[in-house]
Write an enzyme that holds these catalytic residues in place. Structure first.
Site, mmCIF file in Angstrom:
data_model
loop_
_atom_site.group_PDB
_atom_site.id
_atom_site.type_symbol
_atom_site.label_atom_id
_atom_site.label_comp_id
_atom_site.label_asym_id
_atom_site.label_seq_id
_atom_site.Cartn_x
_atom_site.Cartn_y
_atom_site.Cartn_z
ATOM 1 N N LYS A 141 0.769 -0.744 0.147
ATOM 2 C CA LYS A 141 0.073 -0.010 0.242
ATOM 3 C C LYS A 141 0.560 1.117 0.038
ATOM 4 O O LYS A 141 0.429 2.119 -0.559
ATOM 5 C CB LYS A 141 -0.943 0.255 1.015
ATOM 6 N N VAL A 168 -5.710 -2.833 -0.372
ATOM 7 C CA VAL A 168 -6.206 -2.688 0.068
ATOM 8 C C VAL A 168 -8.088 -3.016 0.603
ATOM 9 O O VAL A 168 -7.750 -4.234 -0.596
ATOM 10 C CB VAL A 168 -7.688 -1.199 -0.508
ATOM 11 N N ASP A 237 -1.726 3.473 8.745
ATOM 12 C CA ASP A 237 -1.414 1.996 7.879
ATOM 13 C C ASP A 237 -2.786 1.976 6.709
ATOM 14 O O ASP A 237 -3.473 2.384 5.925
ATOM 15 C CB ASP A 237 -1.406 1.094 8.957
ATOM 16 N N LYS A 241 -4.498 3.194 2.550
ATOM 17 C CA LYS A 241 -5.001 2.899 2.096
ATOM 18 C C LYS A 241 -6.426 4.341 1.756
ATOM 19 O O LYS A 241 -6.953 3.639 0.200
ATOM 20 C CB LYS A 241 -6.056 1.847 2.698
ATOM 21 N N GLY A 338 -3.803 -10.744 6.191
ATOM 22 C CA GLY A 338 -3.533 -12.666 7.172
ATOM 23 C C GLY A 338 -2.917 -12.860 5.555
ATOM 24 O O GLY A 338 -3.414 -12.221 4.206
HETATM 25 N N1 LIG Z 1 0.619 -9.642 6.263
HETATM 26 C C1 LIG Z 1 -0.497 -9.200 6.108
HETATM 27 O O1 LIG Z 1 -1.542 -9.340 6.570
HETATM 28 C C2 LIG Z 1 -0.939 -7.933 4.480
HETATM 29 C C3 LIG Z 1 -2.115 -7.455 4.446
HETATM 30 C C4 LIG Z 1 -2.190 -6.600 2.972
HETATM 31 C C5 LIG Z 1 -0.474 -5.760 2.339
HETATM 32 N N2 LIG Z 1 0.076 -6.615 2.584
HETATM 33 C C6 LIG Z 1 1.457 -6.360 2.077
HETATM 34 O O2 LIG Z 1 2.219 -7.368 1.721
HETATM 35 C C7 LIG Z 1 3.719 -7.086 1.666
HETATM 36 C C8 LIG Z 1 4.485 -7.946 2.425
HETATM 37 O O3 LIG Z 1 3.843 -7.952 3.556
HETATM 38 P P1 LIG Z 1 4.397 -9.605 4.799
HETATM 39 O O4 LIG Z 1 3.603 -9.160 5.703
HETATM 40 O O5 LIG Z 1 4.160 -10.977 3.991
HETATM 41 O O6 LIG Z 1 6.293 -9.505 5.115
HETATM 42 P P2 LIG Z 1 7.267 -10.359 5.763
HETATM 43 O O7 LIG Z 1 6.569 -11.210 6.039
HETATM 44 O O8 LIG Z 1 7.977 -9.277 5.950
HETATM 45 O O9 LIG Z 1 7.635 -11.253 4.344
HETATM 46 C C9 LIG Z 1 8.295 -10.586 3.611
HETATM 47 C C10 LIG Z 1 9.294 -11.394 2.948
HETATM 48 O O10 LIG Z 1 10.584 -10.483 1.761
HETATM 49 C C11 LIG Z 1 11.102 -10.880 1.672
HETATM 50 N N3 LIG Z 1 12.322 -10.021 1.652
HETATM 51 C C12 LIG Z 1 11.963 -9.060 1.772
HETATM 52 N N4 LIG Z 1 13.404 -8.104 1.275
HETATM 53 C C13 LIG Z 1 13.669 -8.613 0.257
HETATM 54 C C14 LIG Z 1 15.115 -8.740 -0.434
HETATM 55 N N5 LIG Z 1 15.507 -7.551 -0.594
HETATM 56 N N6 LIG Z 1 14.875 -9.930 -1.777
HETATM 57 C C15 LIG Z 1 14.271 -10.456 -1.709
HETATM 58 N N7 LIG Z 1 14.067 -10.774 -0.705
HETATM 59 C C16 LIG Z 1 13.119 -10.363 0.388
HETATM 60 C C17 LIG Z 1 11.369 -11.850 2.974
HETATM 61 O O11 LIG Z 1 12.472 -12.369 2.458
HETATM 62 P P3 LIG Z 1 13.516 -13.124 4.136
HETATM 63 O O12 LIG Z 1 11.951 -13.778 5.386
HETATM 64 O O13 LIG Z 1 13.910 -14.561 2.417
HETATM 65 O O14 LIG Z 1 14.427 -11.961 4.437
HETATM 66 C C18 LIG Z 1 9.956 -12.180 3.009
HETATM 67 O O15 LIG Z 1 9.989 -13.913 2.476
HETATM 68 C C19 LIG Z 1 3.886 -5.853 2.289
HETATM 69 O O16 LIG Z 1 3.772 -4.507 1.769
HETATM 70 C C20 LIG Z 1 2.513 -5.712 3.015
HETATM 71 O O17 LIG Z 1 1.749 -3.967 3.924
HETATM 72 C C21 LIG Z 1 0.617 -7.506 3.949
#
Ligand SMILES: NC(=O)c1ccc[n+]([C@@H]2O[C@H](COP(=O)([O-])OP(=O)(O)OC[C@H]3O[C@@H](n4cnc5c(N)ncnc54)[C@H](OP(=O)(O)O)[C@@H]3O)[C@@H](O)[C@H]2O)c1
Length: 478
Positions: A141, A168, A237, A241, A338
């Site tokens: 976002k 969003v 956050d 959005k 999630g």
């Molecule tokens: N979590 C939610 O519920 C949710 C909902 C809507 C949107 N989002 C959005 O979705 C996105 C991801 O969120 P998330 O919660 O899935 O994050 P996360 O659990 O922290 O996962 C991030 C991933 O990106 C990888 N990564 C980070 N830097 C990297 C790099 N330089 N090169 C390669 N891989 C890299 C990490 O790898 P390593 O672990 O191997 O370092 C990890 O696998 C964010 O923008 C967030 O705002 C999340």
């Protein structure tokens, strides 16, 4: 009289018919699928959303193929710790890499999916992918709210699609609904409960009588809140959005930093008691609405009428209430975060882009506008609202008269004065509600009231957010 015989079709014949139907449909679509026989995808980021996306990709593959008419192929996945993860369920054909550039530059990847999070890396991936002529999908976002126009320009130049549905409300397909389902509407407002963490905390306080700290601790224990919850509880956050929603509803880019934001830390259990007496509850509302030629955009806690659709939204659920000129109100709710719901939103974007590739049709434009208008944001003098003001005072005679005289000087009418019984005369809370007034005047009186010597803490000022259905006369009514 005509008698129709409903004869039983022999099972073998029925099977043959089904097979024929399937084969015919399959053949009619496959040749158009792409230059290759499949649309090929590279995913960067295998964390919460990345894993949810990959699981949906693998588990829903057959269903997706039936919808799409061609194969969606996972070609390569990337994360820094990819080799320490057990991703055997992806199969051996899927390449693994720790270098995102290897995904973006991969000659056999049509769609790049960015699920990394960290903004500088996410932007670098987006730019490289779009400049390299790859279709691009993101759940980020911040990237879309801050650099949305740059991404649109790059995708336009390259003639590729941009997918942002997961940015969003996670699994609730609100962006698609605004862009496609309501493309004929002229929106007057969009109201959102866009952050599951804060909504969980507020509903715990409302129902369980817990303090903010207790409700936050519960949210953290259940994994709904980060160890540092600032980003959620201070409203940042939700601010990203609502900036995105404003772009989709009004075709006007709103600079994120210009959106006023206020979090929920100062809401107390006592505020829910007063809100109940007023037949309201409290929600963190992110909203954008037209005020003449101007747009008002904000994130702040508000009093919401008990009979309004947003009051019923509890726990981590997200909800978006759209108000249009002709269609009135449309409410969309769903799981706002999630891995699994968000993963479905990401996969849905991939499917939609693959469908466009298969049909050889034009790009997916994520905001639904081709002509943009510069935004003129509303100033406090443009806004009218009824207000809730909670004061905590060291009790002494004349307090009400002092406060009332300040409001009177600013031509603001007090609607009601409420006081819950309390023996704590050194920290006595009471509440005033104000009739709809110019927010400019409310801010001026707040400046004076906030300095009064008998206050034991700064007053809490919250506007009422009455929906048009509630039939009230506050400034927030359409
Ligand atoms: N979590 C939610 O519920 C949710 C909902 C809507 C949107 N989002 C959005 O979705 C996105 C991801 O969120 P998330 O919660 O899935 O994050 P996360 O659990 O922290 O996962 C991030 C991933 O990106 C990888 N990564 C980070 N830097 C990297 C790099 N330089 N090169 C390669 N891989 C890299 C990490 O790898 P390593 O672990 O191997 O370092 C990890 O696998 C964010 O923008 C967030 O705002 C999340």
């Amino acid at each position: 009289m005509v008698v129709v015989s409903l004869g039983v079709v022999p099972a073998r014949l029925e099977q043959k018919r089904q097979k024929e139907t399937f084969i015919r449909t399959d053949h009619s679509v496959s040749p158009n699928c792409s230059r290759h026989s499949a649309v090929r995808v590279g995913v960067i980021g295998v964390g919460t959303v990345g894993t949810g996306t990959l699981k949906a990709f693998v588990e829903h593959q057959r269903e997706v193929k039936r919808r799409l008419g061609c194969e969606l192929q996972l070609r390569v996945v990337c994360s820094r710790s990819i080799h320490r993860r057990d991703l055997s369920w992806l199969g051996r054909k899927v390449e693994r890499t720790t270098d995102w550039r290897a995904v973006v530059g991969h000659p056999e990847v049509d769609i790049v999916v960015e699920l990394v999070g960290e903004i500088a890396t996410a932007r670098a991936i987006a730019r490289a992918a779009l400049q390299g002529g790859k279709h691009f999908v993101t759940a980020n976002k911040q990237l879309v709210a801050e650099y949305g126009m740059e991404l649109v320009e790059l995708s336009h130049k390259a003639g590729v699609s941009l997918g942002i549905e997961a940015c969003v409300a996670g699994g609730a397909p609100v962006l698609h609904a605004i862009r496609e389902g309501l493309a004929g509407e002229q929106f007057t407002a969009v109201w959102g409960i866009l952050n599951g963490t804060t909504n969980f905390i507020l509903t715990e306080m409302e129902r369980g009588g817990r303090t903010f700290q207790q409700a936050l601790a519960e949210a953290q224990q259940r994994g709904y809140a980060e160890p540092d919850p600032t980003f959620d509880v201070e409203g940042y956050d939700a601010r990203y959005k609502i900036a995105i929603l404003a772009m989709l509803c009004f075709g006007q880019p709103v600079p994120v930093q210009s959106i006023p934001v206020e979090g929920i830390r100062r809401i107390g259990v006592v505020d829910f008691a007063y809100a109940r007496r007023l037949d309201h509850t409290i929600r963190l509302i992110a909203a954008a609405r037209r005020l003449g030629q101007r747009l008002e955009v904000f994130v702040r806690p508000m009093l919401v009428a008990r009979d309004s659709p947003l009051a019923a939204v509890s726990g981590t659920t997200n909800a978006i209430l759209l108000e249009g000129n002709k269609g009135g109100q449309t409410l969309i709710t769903g799981r706002g975060a999630g891995g699994e719901p968000t993963g479905v939103a990401v996969l849905s974007d991939i499917v939609q882009i693959a469908r466009a590739i298969a049909a050889g049709s034009s790009r997916l434009t994520p905001f639904g506008y081709t002509h943009w208008r510069a935004v003129r944001l509303a100033a406090p003098r443009d806004r009218r609202a009824a207000f809730y003001v909670r004061l905590v005072v060291r009790d002494r005679p004349g307090i009400l008269a002092t406060v009332s005289s300040i409001f009177a000087r600013h031509r603001i009418n007090i609607d009601s004065v409420l006081q819950e019984p309390s023996t704590e005369k050194q920290r006595l809370p009471f509440v005033l509600t104000l009739e709809p007034s110019s927010e400019d005047l409310v801010l001026r009186s707040a400046k004076e009231i906030n300095r009064l010597p008998f206050l034991t803490e700064p007053p809490l000022w919250m506007p009422f957010a009455e929906s048009s259905q509630a039939g009230d006369s506050s400034g927030y009514r359409q």
